[in-house]
Scaffold this active site. Structure first.
Site, mmCIF file in Angstrom:
data_model
loop_
_atom_site.group_PDB
_atom_site.id
_atom_site.type_symbol
_atom_site.label_atom_id
_atom_site.label_comp_id
_atom_site.label_asym_id
_atom_site.label_seq_id
_atom_site.Cartn_x
_atom_site.Cartn_y
_atom_site.Cartn_z
ATOM 1 N N THR A 49 0.828 -1.206 0.000
ATOM 2 C CA THR A 49 0.000 0.000 0.000
ATOM 3 C C THR A 49 0.861 1.254 0.000
ATOM 4 O OG1 THR A 49 -1.668 -1.232 1.238
ATOM 5 C CG2 THR A 49 -1.940 1.136 1.169
ATOM 6 N N TYR A 137 6.387 -11.939 4.834
ATOM 7 C CA TYR A 137 5.328 -11.201 4.140
ATOM 8 C C TYR A 137 4.877 -12.078 2.984
ATOM 9 C CZ TYR A 137 3.077 -7.113 1.916
ATOM 10 O OH TYR A 137 2.194 -6.218 1.354
ATOM 11 N N LYS A 165 2.641 -11.927 7.896
ATOM 12 C CA LYS A 165 1.463 -11.265 7.328
ATOM 13 C C LYS A 165 1.028 -12.083 6.134
ATOM 14 C CE LYS A 165 -0.287 -7.242 4.861
ATOM 15 N NZ LYS A 165 0.035 -5.982 4.136
ATOM 16 N N ILE A 210 -4.011 -6.397 8.957
ATOM 17 C CA ILE A 210 -3.229 -5.330 8.330
ATOM 18 C C ILE A 210 -3.999 -4.875 7.094
ATOM 19 C CG2 ILE A 210 -0.958 -4.650 7.443
ATOM 20 C CD1 ILE A 210 0.277 -6.937 9.022
#
Length: 307
Positions: A49, A137, A165, A210
């Protein structure tokens, strides 16, 4: 900082950009405070993002330094140091070593496909040589390779990774990892990159979420998570309604890719709210047109975000 509790809503913060695509530090500081004032539990900086793949290491470091400085220890900060090779990821990890972040996040190296034995070496190498808490990630839709639950469990058992994540969108990966952690008595933080499981992720075995949409509606996300944890069904419904409305911002663009449209929509809305000075996104993604922006005020009024 690394030993404090990390739980709840961690926001993958947007990177405000000037028209020349350099980091707008003043806007970034305002965005940090907007998020913290609305109850978020942490910040994830220079992530997807945050358009990290379109920025130079210098710009990524500038964004991380700014966020850490403005947060000033109020909540945990995790910095994404991912690169297209292990060494490049390690180089950035070493560059942030003294910043005071609580952990670094690393995707598998991208461009080439990689096997699980290579990923074991990737994460071990970065962990061993940096000494920093490392998060996996997991976002295979952008980097080609998924980190398998067994690989994460192995790394966690060795102390090479402390969190994950999961932005894969495949809930079965989290379920399998939960089982492996339970069987192996492993301690690894498990977070989901999600919107519509913000209020229910805790019941799925996640320690938090998240969600990119939290840049726009941080209060709906933080209140929604807390309501889900406490069993407050009325607040859960209220916050989920706000999340549904907020996603309209991400779909305003009539051209360009869906990811870029999401960033452009949120940046344009935050500019209208006075949080950001500019709504630039990195090329070839495009900002909203003047005509598209005309739809934003009605959505913000529905969210009670426009004075």
């Amino acid at each position: 900082m690394a030993d404090r509790e990390i739980k709840g809503v961690i926001v993958p913060i947007l990177t405000p950009l000037n028209s020349g695509e350099t980091v707008d530090k003043n806007s970034l500081r305002r965005l940090v405070n907007y998020l913290l004032d609305n109850g978020v539990h942490g910040i994830w900086v220079s992530g997807t993002t945050g358009e990290f793949s379109a920025l130079s290491d210098q710009q990524r470091l500038a964004s991380m330094e700014t966020v850490v400085d403005e947060v000033a220890g109020r909540v945990p900060v995790i910095g994404n140091v991912s690169g297209p090779s292990t060494q490049l990821s390690l180089n950035l990890t070493l560059a942030v070593q003294e910043m005071g972040m609580d952990a670094v996040a690393v995707t598998p190296p991208y461009y080439y496909d990689h096997a699980q034995d290579e990923l074991l070496d990737h994460y071990r190498y970065i962990s061993d040589r940096s000494g920093m808490p490392v998060w996996v990630y997991n976002i295979p839709q952008t980097v080609k390779t998924a980190v398998a639950p067994e690989t994460i469990a192995t790394l966690a058992s060795e102390g090479a990774v402390t969190g994950v994540k999961d932005s894969s969108g495949a809930g079965e990966l989290l379920a399998q990892l939960n089982v492996l952690c339970e069987q192996g008595e492993l301690s690894v933080l498990r977070f989901l990159g999600t919107i519509f499981r913000v209020t229910s992720a805790g019941s799925l075995g996640a320690h938090g979420v998240i969600p990119g949409i939290a840049n726009l509606v941080p209060a709906a996300c933080s209140r929604g998570w807390e309501a889900g944890e406490s069993g407050d069904a009325e607040t859960v419904r209220e916050c989920n309604t706000q999340l549904i409305v907020a996603t309209k911002i991400q779909r305003i663009a009539t051209g360009g890719n869906a990811t870029g449209a999401s960033f452009a929509g949120m940046k344009a809305a935050l500019k209208l709210m006075g949080v950001l000075d500019d709504d630039t996104v990195s090329r070839p993604m495009r900002s909203l047109t003047a005509e598209e922006k005309q739809r934003i005020p009605a959505i913000l009024k529905e969210l009670d975000l426009l004075n």
